[in-house]
Write an enzyme that holds these catalytic residues in place. Sequence first.
Site, PDB file in Angstrom:
ATOM      1  N   GLN A   1      -5.187  -5.400   6.946  1.00 42.67           N
ATOM      2  CA  GLN A   1      -6.140  -6.344   6.372  1.00 42.67           C
ATOM      3  C   GLN A   1      -6.146  -7.699   7.082  1.00 42.67           C
ATOM      4  O   GLN A   1      -6.948  -8.563   6.728  1.00 42.67           O
ATOM      5  CB  GLN A   1      -5.825  -6.563   4.880  1.00 42.67           C
ATOM      6  CG  GLN A   1      -5.917  -5.325   4.027  1.00 42.67           C
ATOM      7  CD  GLN A   1      -7.335  -4.767   3.933  1.00 42.67           C
ATOM      8  OE1 GLN A   1      -8.319  -5.492   4.090  1.00 42.67           O
ATOM      9  NE2 GLN A   1      -7.440  -3.477   3.682  1.00 42.67           N
TER      10      GLN A   1
ATOM     11  N   LYS B   1     -11.391  -0.714   9.924  1.00 43.36           N
ATOM     12  CA  LYS B   1     -11.565  -1.931   9.125  1.00 43.36           C
ATOM     13  C   LYS B   1     -12.010  -3.119   9.976  1.00 43.36           C
ATOM     14  O   LYS B   1     -12.223  -4.216   9.449  1.00 43.36           O
ATOM     15  CB  LYS B   1     -10.263  -2.264   8.404  1.00 43.36           C
ATOM     16  CG  LYS B   1      -9.782  -1.184   7.440  1.00 43.36           C
ATOM     17  CD  LYS B   1      -8.470  -1.564   6.782  1.00 43.36           C
ATOM     18  CE  LYS B   1      -7.855  -0.414   6.007  1.00 43.36           C
ATOM     19  NZ  LYS B   1      -8.640   0.009   4.838  1.00 43.36           N
TER      20      LYS B   1
ATOM     21  N   ASP C   1       2.426  -4.433   8.172  1.00 42.54           N
ATOM     22  CA  ASP C   1       1.174  -3.722   7.934  1.00 42.54           C
ATOM     23  C   ASP C   1       0.048  -4.734   8.083  1.00 42.54           C
ATOM     24  O   ASP C   1      -0.181  -5.561   7.204  1.00 42.54           O
ATOM     25  CB  ASP C   1       1.193  -3.111   6.528  1.00 42.54           C
ATOM     26  CG  ASP C   1      -0.142  -2.524   6.103  1.00 42.54           C
ATOM     27  OD1 ASP C   1      -1.135  -2.657   6.848  1.00 42.54           O
ATOM     28  OD2 ASP C   1      -0.204  -1.931   5.005  1.00 42.54           O
TER      29      ASP C   1
ATOM     30  N   CYS D   1      -4.746   2.491  -3.711  1.00 39.88           N
ATOM     31  CA  CYS D   1      -3.521   3.004  -3.087  1.00 39.88           C
ATOM     32  C   CYS D   1      -2.366   2.030  -3.276  1.00 39.88           C
ATOM     33  O   CYS D   1      -1.578   1.780  -2.347  1.00 39.88           O
ATOM     34  CB  CYS D   1      -3.730   3.294  -1.606  1.00 39.88           C
ATOM     35  SG  CYS D   1      -4.915   4.614  -1.286  1.00 39.88           S
TER      36      CYS D   1
ATOM     37  N   HIS E   1       0.861  -1.181   0.000  1.00 37.39           N
ATOM     38  CA  HIS E   1       0.000   0.000   0.000  1.00 37.39           C
ATOM     39  C   HIS E   1       0.896   1.229   0.000  1.00 37.39           C
ATOM     40  O   HIS E   1       2.030   1.202   0.485  1.00 37.39           O
ATOM     41  CB  HIS E   1      -0.864  -0.042   1.263  1.00 37.39           C
ATOM     42  CG  HIS E   1      -1.962   0.959   1.329  1.00 37.39           C
ATOM     43  ND1 HIS E   1      -1.739   2.281   1.637  1.00 37.39           N
ATOM     44  CD2 HIS E   1      -3.311   0.834   1.143  1.00 37.39           C
ATOM     45  CE1 HIS E   1      -2.901   2.924   1.655  1.00 37.39           C
ATOM     46  NE2 HIS E   1      -3.866   2.078   1.353  1.00 37.39           N
TER      47      HIS E   1
END
Length: 406
Positions: A200, A223, A197, A361, A121
């Site tokens: 997700q 999220k 990261d 992104c 991202h």
Amino acid sequence: MTMSHYREDFPILSQTVNGKPLVYLDNAATSQKPTAVLDTLERYYREYNANVHRGIHTLSERATSAYEEARVKIARFINAAEPAEVIYTRNTSESINLVAYSWAGKFLKAGDVVLLSEMEHHSNIVPWQLLRQRTGIQLRFIPITDDGLLDLSDLDQMLEGVRLVSVIHVSNVLGTINPITDIARAAHAVDAKVLVDGAQSVPNMPVDVQALGADFFAFSGHKMCAPTGIGVLWAHRELLDAMDPFMGGGDMISEVFLDHSTYAEPPHKFEAGTPSIAQAIGLGAAVDYLSAVGMDRIDAYERELTTLALERLASIEGLRVHGQAEARGGAISFTVDGIHPHDLSTILDEEGVAIRAGSHCAQPLMRRLGVPMTARASLYFYNVPEEIDVLVGALHKAQGVFSHVA
């Protein structure tokens, strides 16, 4: 397995859009919020709205208690060693920027290498480019295969001179679940730190930051059924102790003099100013909710639903799914011959179906895939198989519209 009864907890899902029942498939961008979280936010503002840490009065003490209790819940949720390792930020982007500024900016020098990947991202590319401009570090990228996997065949060679590996856990475009434990083991063998990261992954599967082998781990609340404006950076306590503050202001200090200041212990050293109090408390409520549902159940159900969606999408002539990893999450990016993703999203919206269209992104990844952008449907545990049927029907309608145009 069915989890359809949880839909009742999400009032937004009961509405119609353009006269059709809402089919919300943009969960990788932001999830919807259950009543338990909405009620928690309202209760804070109605009953004990006050600043934290600073007031010696009942409302402030109640707000402080709820704010810090949320930190304890989050630490338990990701298996942090202690709540002080949980830093509140606004989102994953801010968490990564914090590491780039406060750790890498202090400990990396010109010529040191930060290893990223081609599927990152923008939030895990741009902060390192900015640091390169300031300090002269070098950036290196793990390539991906045509199937959308990280190509780790030359990982040992790529790790030469690397001080930090910063990679996405689950791709927001391809759905690929990356082998973080293996990457971390190889990185630590050359004394490199690992930043993950997890934007997700944390919402969709059980995450144990210690078992993964991460040194830093970032994720966002919005999220995972929590409000916008709240995120988390987790890091080992010894790293946080060694880092400089990210921003200066109230609440991150021990003492302030006209010629110098001393700083609070983590986590408060990194939380300058009035924080996102309601949002943090809301994140704590979201963690309670997800824990009650069960992250193992959410993970298993989403895998079933994703398999079904991929099977149904494969039946559509002219549709190509980007990313073929076996270990994958519920983000499904695709293109349809002869239809721009923006047009596709517009027609689906007419049918009440909310998907994403764009570069997500991840423009370098789009270039690697050879497309300017994709459409993306992303699933969450409150989605049901019938919504996949609606998605497929709407895609067929879009193809029909454009066949007449052609």
